[in-house]
Design a protein around this motif. Sequence first.
Motif: not given
Length: 160
Positions: A23, A25, A31
């Motif tokens: 994950g 940004l 996300p």
Amino acid sequence: MHEPRLTRALRELLNSQRIASLGTLNAEGGPFVSMVPFAIEPSAACLVIHVSLLAPHTRNVLSNPAVSIMVMQPEVAGEPVHALPRVSMDGTAARLQPDSPGWLAARRAYLARFPEAEPMTHLGDFSFVAIYPTAARQVAGFGTARPLDAEELAGVLRPV
């Protein structure tokens, strides 16, 4: 040396699985999750990924090094999925400079796990990225979960 059951289970999970969900940004703070093969580099107590600069997750990591990575045991037919062993780790990603000691150690660890990737390590748009875990949540089965801090995670990533 005695190793606690949950620590042993986490070590086995990380050593037996070769892919993770990463994950990151994006530039707008949104996300983005992707699949990445990973290796463990024990001397630096980090996870290593080998990524292309063309990939969105690589661009995201370069602009914001805060990441989360999840490693999970695969589903078994007929077994409940809610109890699958897994670990979610928060961490900081760092692109390793080619031919630096960290890069060489990362390359060794990665190729020990993925020898077929050797030709890709010569491509100019690929980089090794180290992920240094800062905190985690381990689920070792239904009703068996615990938090881990950076020191505990480093102990799991280093050999016994």
